[in-house]
Design a protein around this motif. Structure first.
Motif, PDB file in Angstrom:
ATOM      1  N   ALA A 157       0.820  -1.212   0.000  1.00  0.00           N
ATOM      2  CA  ALA A 157       0.000   0.000   0.000  1.00  0.00           C
ATOM      3  C   ALA A 157       0.853   1.261   0.000  1.00  0.00           C
ATOM      4  O   ALA A 157       0.542   2.237  -0.696  1.00  0.00           O
ATOM      5  N   ASP A 158       1.943   1.275   0.765  1.00  0.00           N
ATOM      6  CA  ASP A 158       2.781   2.466   0.847  1.00  0.00           C
ATOM      7  C   ASP A 158       3.554   2.735  -0.438  1.00  0.00           C
ATOM      8  O   ASP A 158       4.086   3.834  -0.630  1.00  0.00           O
ATOM      9  N   ASP A 159       3.631   1.745  -1.313  1.00  0.00           N
ATOM     10  CA  ASP A 159       4.362   1.900  -2.569  1.00  0.00           C
ATOM     11  C   ASP A 159       3.461   2.319  -3.726  1.00  0.00           C
ATOM     12  O   ASP A 159       3.925   2.429  -4.865  1.00  0.00           O
ATOM     13  N   THR A 187       7.560  15.334   4.423  1.00  0.00           N
ATOM     14  CA  THR A 187       6.546  14.466   3.840  1.00  0.00           C
ATOM     15  C   THR A 187       6.446  13.149   4.591  1.00  0.00           C
ATOM     16  O   THR A 187       7.385  12.720   5.275  1.00  0.00           O
ATOM     17  N   SER A 188       5.282  12.515   4.464  1.00  0.00           N
ATOM     18  CA  SER A 188       5.165  11.115   4.843  1.00  0.00           C
ATOM     19  C   SER A 188       6.109  10.313   3.946  1.00  0.00           C
ATOM     20  O   SER A 188       6.505  10.773   2.872  1.00  0.00           O
ATOM     21  N   GLU A 216      -0.234   7.884   8.856  1.00  0.00           N
ATOM     22  CA  GLU A 216      -1.374   7.671   9.753  1.00  0.00           C
ATOM     23  C   GLU A 216      -0.951   6.924  11.015  1.00  0.00           C
ATOM     24  O   GLU A 216      -1.339   7.300  12.128  1.00  0.00           O
ATOM     25  N   GLU A 217      -0.134   5.900  10.864  1.00  0.00           N
ATOM     26  CA  GLU A 217       0.321   5.135  12.024  1.00  0.00           C
ATOM     27  C   GLU A 217       1.239   5.978  12.900  1.00  0.00           C
ATOM     28  O   GLU A 217       1.128   5.965  14.134  1.00  0.00           O
ATOM     29  N   GLY A 218       2.145   6.737  12.273  1.00  0.00           N
ATOM     30  CA  GLY A 218       3.078   7.558  13.034  1.00  0.00           C
ATOM     31  C   GLY A 218       2.375   8.633  13.833  1.00  0.00           C
ATOM     32  O   GLY A 218       2.720   8.900  14.990  1.00  0.00           O
ATOM     33  N   PHE A 219       1.371   9.266  13.235  1.00  0.00           N
ATOM     34  CA  PHE A 219       0.620  10.307  13.931  1.00  0.00           C
ATOM     35  C   PHE A 219      -0.130   9.707  15.116  1.00  0.00           C
ATOM     36  O   PHE A 219      -0.147  10.279  16.204  1.00  0.00           O
ATOM     37  N   ARG A 220      -0.734   8.550  14.881  1.00  0.00           N
ATOM     38  CA  ARG A 220      -1.496   7.889  15.955  1.00  0.00           C
ATOM     39  C   ARG A 220      -0.581   7.485  17.109  1.00  0.00           C
ATOM     40  O   ARG A 220      -0.913   7.678  18.282  1.00  0.00           O
ATOM     41  N   ASN A 221       0.590   6.963  16.781  1.00  0.00           N
ATOM     42  CA  ASN A 221       1.513   6.504  17.822  1.00  0.00           C
ATOM     43  C   ASN A 221       2.151   7.658  18.588  1.00  0.00           C
ATOM     44  O   ASN A 221       2.552   7.499  19.740  1.00  0.00           O
ATOM     45  N   ALA A 247      -6.649  11.435   5.673  1.00  0.00           N
ATOM     46  CA  ALA A 247      -7.135  11.206   7.038  1.00  0.00           C
ATOM     47  C   ALA A 247      -6.441  12.076   8.062  1.00  0.00           C
ATOM     48  O   ALA A 247      -6.973  12.304   9.156  1.00  0.00           O
ATOM     49  N   LEU A 248      -5.252  12.582   7.740  1.00  0.00           N
ATOM     50  CA  LEU A 248      -4.487  13.374   8.703  1.00  0.00           C
ATOM     51  C   LEU A 248      -4.613  14.881   8.502  1.00  0.00           C
ATOM     52  O   LEU A 248      -4.152  15.650   9.341  1.00  0.00           O
TER      53      LEU A 248
END
Length: 292
Positions: A157-159, A187-188, A216-221, A247-248
């Motif tokens: 997905a990230d690619d 950037t992400s 998204e995961e980094g922001f949540r963590n 989403a961010l």
């Protein structure tokens, strides 16, 4: 250019330090024998940010970067509605050469400029320029451009890369980010966010800073530390663009605008759209929204 019958135009109040205080640049148009600010109509398909800089360059010979937005003037010309978008701006180079359209330019202190201007509505803009901060630093919050559809991508997905439309948007962003003199790119680390600002990075020989906070995961963590890290971007004196995910967008911009006079935007951005937060002394004083 027109939009639904409204003639669209753009210009800038170009400001510089003077011996007795700040000065603003006025232009004289011999056709009308008036004093005003450099401005003009948008070309077909032209973005308003590009138009503002082009008009200043054509009428004054100066290159500028845009600062905070000023009030859009709305009035009628020959029975048609006209809307002129203005920004504060600062010169970065160039030299005035008289033309048939503009034969004189003058740098004047604010009070003298108010007296020289032909129209009261222009004098009011000088008051608005004087009332706000002299210098602001832009922070662009950018939604990545359109990627290949999920069901058309077999990789991670990230690619997932940009599709053809997304690549065109990334190219279109180059002059728009340049309008604000962006010097730092954060950037992400996903391919679609990196590819969105890679053309600007290449055009201006800038590195890309991949930041886990913008995933998204980094922001949540990150939890409450996310606000602290994001607010640090406002304190940096460097014009910055950050590219992140749909989403961010609202959590990021609300964290940046927390406790600031300018209200955080609430409407969603289209792919490749962006908000510009104009900060002075770490406080957001103006917010604007654009699409590429």
């Amino acid at each position: 250019m027109s939009n639904g019958g409204t003639v669209l135009a753009a210009g800038a109040l170009v400001r510089r330090p003077g011996p007795s205080g700040p000065e603003v640049l006025l232009v004289h148009r011999p056709k009308y024998d008036d004093w005003s600010f450099p401005k003009g109509k948008l070309d077909e398909g032209e973005h308003v940010l590009a138009a503002a800089r082009r008009e200043v360059r054509e009428e004054t010979g100066l290159d500028v970067v845009l600062g905070r937005p000023l009030t859009t003037q709305r009035y009628q010309v020959s029975g048609r509605d006209k809307a002129v978008s203005y920004w504060a701006a600062r010169p970065t180079g160039g030299q005035f050469v008289p033309t048939h359209e503009v034969d004189r330019c003058e740098w004047l202190p604010f009070d003298a400029a108010r007296r020289r201007l032909t129209r009261p509505r222009d004098a009011a803009l000088v008051g608005e320029l004087a009332a706000g901060p002299g210098e602001t630093v832009p922070l662009v919050v950018l939604r990545h451009a359109k990627p290949v559809a999920r069901d058309e991508w077999a990789g991670a997905a990230d690619d997932r890369p940009l599709d053809g439309r997304g690549r065109a948007t990334a190219d279109a962003l180059v002059p728009l980010l340049a309008a604000y003199g962006i010097e730092r790119l954060v950037t992400s680390d996903t391919v679609r966010t990196v590819d969105t600002i890679a053309p600007y990075a290449a055009a201006h020989s800038l590195p890309l800073e991949a930041h886990p906070l913008l995933s998204e995961e980094g922001f949540r963590n990150a939890g409450s530390a996310a606000v602290t890290e994001l607010r640090a971007l406002l304190d940096a004196p460097v014009p910055t663009a950050i590219c992140t995910h749909k989403a961010l967008l609202l959590p990021v911009v609300r964290a940046l605008c927390a406790l600031c006079p300018a209200a955080a935007p609430s409407q969603p951005l289209a792919a490749g759209g962006f908000w510009v937060l104009h900060a002075a002394d770490g406080t957001v004083v103006a917010v604007e929204t654009h699409e590429a």
